[in-house]
Design an enzyme around this catalytic site. Structure first.
Site, PDB file in Angstrom:
ATOM      1  N   HIS A 129       0.897  -1.234  -0.079  1.00  0.00           N
ATOM      2  CA  HIS A 129      -0.104  -0.019   0.036  1.00  0.00           C
ATOM      3  C   HIS A 129       0.940   1.280  -0.024  1.00  0.00           C
ATOM      4  O   HIS A 129       0.293   2.504  -0.184  1.00  0.00           O
ATOM      5  CB  HIS A 129      -0.951   0.038   0.977  1.00  0.00           C
ATOM      6  CG  HIS A 129      -1.998  -0.862   1.155  1.00  0.00           C
ATOM      7  ND1 HIS A 129      -3.033  -1.504   1.847  1.00  0.00           N
ATOM      8  CD2 HIS A 129      -2.027  -1.936  -0.205  1.00  0.00           C
ATOM      9  CE1 HIS A 129      -3.813  -2.228   1.345  1.00  0.00           C
ATOM     10  NE2 HIS A 129      -3.107  -2.746   0.384  1.00  0.00           N
TER      11      HIS A 129
ATOM     12  N   ARG B 104      -6.877   2.566   1.570  1.00  0.00           N
ATOM     13  CA  ARG B 104      -7.368   1.047   2.122  1.00  0.00           C
ATOM     14  C   ARG B 104      -7.015   0.989   3.756  1.00  0.00           C
ATOM     15  O   ARG B 104      -7.150  -0.293   4.080  1.00  0.00           O
ATOM     16  CB  ARG B 104      -6.652   0.037   1.137  1.00  0.00           C
ATOM     17  CG  ARG B 104      -6.993   0.038  -0.155  1.00  0.00           C
ATOM     18  CD  ARG B 104      -6.004  -0.556  -1.124  1.00  0.00           C
ATOM     19  NE  ARG B 104      -4.986   0.244  -1.179  1.00  0.00           N
ATOM     20  CZ  ARG B 104      -3.865   0.086  -2.168  1.00  0.00           C
ATOM     21  NH1 ARG B 104      -3.944  -1.088  -2.821  1.00  0.00           N
ATOM     22  NH2 ARG B 104      -2.801   0.612  -2.196  1.00  0.00           N
TER      23      ARG B 104
HETATM   24  C1  HEM Z   1      -5.189  -9.265   4.871  1.00  0.00           C
HETATM   25  C2  HEM Z   1      -6.080  -9.494   3.965  1.00  0.00           C
HETATM   26  C3  HEM Z   1      -6.291  -8.886   2.539  1.00  0.00           C
HETATM   27  C4  HEM Z   1      -7.182  -8.724   1.798  1.00  0.00           C
HETATM   28  C5  HEM Z   1      -8.820  -8.771   2.480  1.00  0.00           C
HETATM   29  C6  HEM Z   1      -6.766  -8.001   0.514  1.00  0.00           C
HETATM   30  C7  HEM Z   1      -7.869  -7.785  -0.406  1.00  0.00           C
HETATM   31  C8  HEM Z   1      -7.477  -7.167  -1.557  1.00  0.00           C
HETATM   32  C9  HEM Z   1      -8.195  -6.948  -2.640  1.00  0.00           C
HETATM   33  C10 HEM Z   1      -9.865  -6.919  -2.429  1.00  0.00           C
HETATM   34  C11 HEM Z   1      -7.443  -6.520  -3.457  1.00  0.00           C
HETATM   35  C12 HEM Z   1      -8.140  -5.972  -5.022  1.00  0.00           C
HETATM   36  C13 HEM Z   1      -8.508  -7.148  -5.743  1.00  0.00           C
HETATM   37  C14 HEM Z   1      -8.790  -6.938  -7.463  1.00  0.00           C
HETATM   38  O1  HEM Z   1      -9.810  -6.249  -7.409  1.00  0.00           O
HETATM   39  O2  HEM Z   1      -7.773  -6.878  -8.042  1.00  0.00           O
HETATM   40  C15 HEM Z   1      -6.095  -6.380  -3.080  1.00  0.00           C
HETATM   41  C16 HEM Z   1      -5.079  -6.099  -4.183  1.00  0.00           C
HETATM   42  C17 HEM Z   1      -3.830  -6.224  -3.687  1.00  0.00           C
HETATM   43  N1  HEM Z   1      -3.433  -6.914  -2.800  1.00  0.00           N
HETATM   44 FE1  HEM Z   1      -4.501  -7.482  -1.098  1.00  0.00          FE
HETATM   45  N2  HEM Z   1      -5.408  -8.102   0.444  1.00  0.00           N
HETATM   46  C18 HEM Z   1      -4.953  -8.751   1.745  1.00  0.00           C
HETATM   47  C19 HEM Z   1      -3.657  -8.939   2.041  1.00  0.00           C
HETATM   48  C20 HEM Z   1      -2.513  -8.714   1.066  1.00  0.00           C
HETATM   49  C21 HEM Z   1      -1.325  -8.930   1.411  1.00  0.00           C
HETATM   50  C22 HEM Z   1      -0.657  -9.734   2.575  1.00  0.00           C
HETATM   51  C23 HEM Z   1      -0.409  -8.609   0.412  1.00  0.00           C
HETATM   52  C24 HEM Z   1       1.094  -8.475   0.206  1.00  0.00           C
HETATM   53  C25 HEM Z   1       1.925  -8.621   0.240  1.00  0.00           C
HETATM   54  C26 HEM Z   1      -1.604  -8.176  -0.504  1.00  0.00           C
HETATM   55  C27 HEM Z   1      -0.875  -7.487  -1.995  1.00  0.00           C
HETATM   56  C28 HEM Z   1      -1.970  -6.952  -2.562  1.00  0.00           C
HETATM   57  C29 HEM Z   1      -1.630  -6.155  -3.943  1.00  0.00           C
HETATM   58  C30 HEM Z   1      -0.033  -5.902  -4.329  1.00  0.00           C
HETATM   59  C31 HEM Z   1      -2.550  -5.750  -4.612  1.00  0.00           C
HETATM   60  C32 HEM Z   1      -3.086  -4.973  -5.890  1.00  0.00           C
HETATM   61  C33 HEM Z   1      -3.120  -3.459  -5.276  1.00  0.00           C
HETATM   62  C34 HEM Z   1      -3.351  -2.329  -6.491  1.00  0.00           C
HETATM   63  O3  HEM Z   1      -2.286  -2.460  -7.282  1.00  0.00           O
HETATM   64  O4  HEM Z   1      -4.597  -1.919  -6.445  1.00  0.00           O
HETATM   65  N3  HEM Z   1      -2.371  -8.074  -0.178  1.00  0.00           N
HETATM   66  N4  HEM Z   1      -6.039  -7.153  -2.083  1.00  0.00           N
END
Ligand code: HEM
Ligand SMILES: *[C@@H]1O[C@H](CO)[C@@H](O)[C@H](O)[C@H]1NC(C)=O
Ligand SMILES: *[C@@H]1O[C@H](CO)[C@@H](O)[C@H](O)[C@H]1NC(C)=O
Length: 732
Positions: A233, A391
């Site tokens: 983020h 977020r």
């Molecule tokens: C803890 C719970 C987490 C939830 C509920 C969550 C949820 C989400 C959601 C809903 C998206 C958007 C999906 C889409 O429509 O493309 C997203 C994107 C992403 N998440 Fe997670 N995430 C979590 C944890 C993590 C973790 C631990 C990492 C990484 C190390 C991570 C890395 C990312 C990345 C890189 C994106 C793309 C962001 C962007 O460029 O907009 N997330 N995540």
């Protein structure tokens, strides 16, 4: 007479020549008319979406898809950029359609809209300003402090790594129509003799894991997981267009299975129990916004016209998730009523006297989840918290990190003010912010990445700092944001742990299931504050990603579920997003990284060290080439000492290499900090930051590494404090 006819004939001939073969300029009025019409269409679609959203929030019928949409809403300058792109896209479509009507045949607009005309359209829609190069002459202190959006970090290419620029691509995009439509848009179209499987089918067959089957990591804490989300983020945010129904036919993306821009719904396969609950048969999905001028026919600004996606954030490790990635937001987050360099805090509530994040002033009850979760409709609800990244309320562990580091900024600003009473608020703010940037660059490279990509990749790509190279473009690549750095979605535990002073399950406030910890700032305010959650992060283990237990139902079946509404599936979203962004398949990326490209079951079994998994993947995809890269990446066995396979280790290391080498203000670059300051920063300790800003009195000294508590963790008083003395400056 003969002579006259001849002239007409010649004129006609000439006209035909120029009209059909060359690129005549369109008349200014034609362009203006199209732009005005396009603006009206887009504005009314935006207005419709806004009204629907407000109305749903008022009536408390927010669906999980609404929440994702709100999460991916462009705001501030991102919103104007997205709107400009929508104007331009629609204007070109209108012009193209009217030209086609006149020509009575299908044409590609490149033949008829010249570069010059595209430039005019770009000027009128506001797309050009996106490409204009900002001047770096007027910004003060560019040698020491970052701008909020990181423009002018690179002095030659002033937009490199800055906010609201397109993701870069390390491999060309692969779209169904070569320009804009995702693979799988036409589900009956084969790619190399095979149909792409539905992403939800893949999710069901490969990723499904009951919460109770989750295995825990023997080595690493849940902090490793959430710290990953935290760093993400700082680096990537891919906005949607705010539009919720199709521009061309008015179809509402949430009420239909039709694929029509910007709707790209996720079809639910037969035999999926969800089908019984969902009449439409689809999980709604919105395409990411296109960057200005991309995805159209016609070449634009010298670049290829293929559809690109935007990154609203800066590519640098600059703690944008605390400070904001644009000026207005950054100012909004500061406490400007006192000249002390502080960030704004919550003025209604504290956490046992410690600071909490301020509330948002935007009208939304997205965080009013308390009544629904507790089933008590008399409880007090609170708004969402506001922080540098949009977020911050996504889950309460993430919110806790936001709170912790906001406190650390304020602690630093206060300590610096004592050292340097002559510094004004601006200087205090910038110096504290700069130290925070140093912290995270050190912690990410020294501690975090080692556990992710393992010691071998670190030794190869990320060990000694090679110095700043102004020719390295630090911009985040599409595959990093859309696939590789989503690896940790498979390390998320189905619970957010809350522990008492003895690091045992909290009696009064037990660990909530993850889906009851989404958008729940009230849990921090009314349920014991930060300390139990931070203890849960450092004292409990991460989920282990294994080939037969990939994604627990908490995020595969209950993402953003608060009511009976159909929840989202994060695995499906990840794969659909990869297709939306035109990412090439698994084998192309293996090749990019210099790894073998498995061609058949035998070879794939060898790469995955798992014959059963290879078999299931090939049954779905036909050939390894077609495997969605996120899935292929997370299915690989780990590299030694790491938590990703060789493909993602390569992609993640390559990205961080560029982030470091292409950052003029990297903490180790000459002249950024003094030698003595660097010495202090080298000793940065996450454990110490926890001690300094919470009521916690003992912590594992290496909070990423799981350690059984036994007779106790390290006492805070035994962890050395951060040495600020090198920041003392003799007053002038
Ligand atoms: C803890 C719970 C987490 C939830 C509920 C969550 C949820 C989400 C959601 C809903 C998206 C958007 C999906 C889409 O429509 O493309 C997203 C994107 C992403 N998440 Fe997670 N995430 C979590 C944890 C993590 C973790 C631990 C990492 C990484 C190390 C991570 C890395 C990312 C990345 C890189 C994106 C793309 C962001 C962007 O460029 O907009 N997330 N995540
Ligand atoms: C325009 O269309 C023709 C035929 O469909 C194609 O061969 C040509 O490459 C197209 N031009 C561009 C620039 O896409
Ligand atoms: C701003 O700082 C002053 C001085 O520390 C404090 O009293 C006030 O509550 C702060 N306001 C906000 C909104 O953080």
């Amino acid at each position: 007479m003969k002579w006259f006819l001849c002239l007409i004939a010649a004129g006609l001939y000439l006209c035909l020549q120029t009209c059909v073969h060359a690129e005549p300029r369109l008349s200014r009025s034609v362009i203006e008319k199209a732009v005005i019409e396009a603006k009206a269409t887009v504005d009314s679609a935006y207005e419709y979406s806004r009204r629907v959203s407000i109305d749903r929030v008022r009536r408390n019928v927010v669906s999980p898809a609404d929440i994702l949409r709100t999460l991916k809403q462009p705001v501030g300058p991102t919103r104007s950029a997205v709107r400009a792109a929508d104007y331009m896209d629609n204007a070109i479509k209108l012009i193209k359609r009217s030209l086609e009507k006149r020509q009575k045949r299908s044409i590609n607009a490149t033949d008829l809209i010249s570069e010059e005309d595209l430039q005019v359209i770009a000027d009128l829609t506001g797309c050009s300003s996106r490409h204009r190069v900002p001047s770096c002459k007027t910004t003060p202190n560019l040698d020491y402090f970052r701008t909020a959006a990181s423009v002018c970090n690179n002095r030659k290419n002033t937009r490199w790594g800055s906010a609201n620029t397109p993701f870069t691509r390390w491999l060309p995009a692969e779209y169904q129509d070569k320009i804009s439509l995702p693979k799988g848009w036409d589900p009956n179209r084969k790619i190399g003799k095979h149909l792409l499987p539905l992403v939800r089918e893949v999710s069901n067959q490969i990723l499904r894991t009951a919460n109770s089957d989750v295995e825990s990591d023997p080595l690493y804490t849940h902090l490793v997981t959430i710290f990953g989300q935290w760093t993400d983020h700082d680096l990537t945010f891919t906005p949607h267009s705010p539009v919720i129904r199709s521009f061309s036919n008015g179809i509402d993306c949430e009420r239909s299975c039709e694929r029509t821009e910007p709707c790209f719904p996720i079809e639910i396969p037969e035999q999926d129990p969800r089908l019984d609950r969902d009449l439409e048969g689809c999980i709604p999905f919105f395409r990411s916004a296109a960057a200005c001028g991309s995805g159209n026919t016609g070449h634009f600004f010298g670049a290829s016209n293929v559809r690109q996606q935007m990154n609203s954030l800066t590519a640098f490790i600059d703690v944008g998730q605390v400070y904001g990635a644009e000026d207005i937001k950054a100012r909004f987050l500061r406490n400007l009523t006192s000249d002390m360099g502080l960030l704004r805090v919550n003025t209604e509530y504290t956490d046992n006297g410690r600071e909490l994040l301020p509330f948002t002033d935007m009208y939304s009850n997205m965080c009013a989840t308390r009544a629904r979760i507790t089933n008590d409709f008399n409880v007090e609800e609170v708004p969402c918290f506001v922080a540098g990244d949009e977020r911050s309320n996504e889950n309460i562990a993430l919110t806790s990190l936001h709170t912790l580091f906001m406190r650390e900024h304020n602690r630093l600003a206060g300590a610096l003010a004592e050292l340097n009473p002559h510094w004004d608020g601006e200087r205090l703010y910038q110096e504290a912010r700069k130290i925070m940037g140093g912290y995270f660059q050190v912690i990410t490279f020294r501690d975090y990445l080692l556990h992710i990509v393992g010691p071998d990749v670190i030794a190869n790509q990320l060990s000694t700092y090679p110095g700043y190279d102004e020719n390295v473009d630090p911009s985040i690549s599409n595959v990093f944001a859309t696939a590789a750095y989503r690896f940790a979605h498979l390390m998320v535990q189905p619970f957010i742990f809350r522990l008492n002073e003895h690091y045992r399950e909290h009696q009064e406030f037990p660990s909530p299931l993850l889906h009851e910890a989404f958008f729940a700032p009230w849990r921090i305010i009314f349920e014991g504050g930060l300390d139990p959650i931070i203890r849960g992060l450092v004292g409990r283990r991460a989920k282990l990603n294994t080939q037969d237990h990939m994604m627990p139902d908490e995020i595969r079946e209950r993402l953003f579920e608060f009511s009976s509404a159909l929840a989202l599936d994060l695995a499906s979203l990840n794969m659909q997003r990869g297709r939306d962004h035109g990412l090439p398949g698994y084998n192309k990326w293996r090749k990019f990284c210099g790894l073998s490209q498995p061609r058949n079951r035998k070879q794939l079994s060898k790469v995955l060290k798992n014959d059963k998994l290879a078999r299931s993947l090939l049954k779905l995809y036909g050939k390894p080439y077609n495997i969605d890269v996120w899935l292929g990446g997370v299915a690989e066995p780990f590299v030694r000492g790491g938590r990703v396979g060789p493909l993602f280790a390569c992609l993640i290391a390559t990205q961080f290499q560029k982030i470091r080498q292409g950052d003029r203000l990297w903490w180790e670059n000459k002249g950024v900090f003094t030698e003595a300051q660097r010495e202090s920063l080298r000793e940065t300790s996450l454990a110490r930051i926890i001690c300094d800003n919470t009521g916690i009195t003992e912590v594992p000294e290496q909070p990423f590494q799981y350690q059984h508590r036994g007779t106790g963790y390290t006492k805070c008083r035994d962890i050395p404090a951060f040495d600020l003395s090198p920041w003392r400056e003799n007053s002038p």
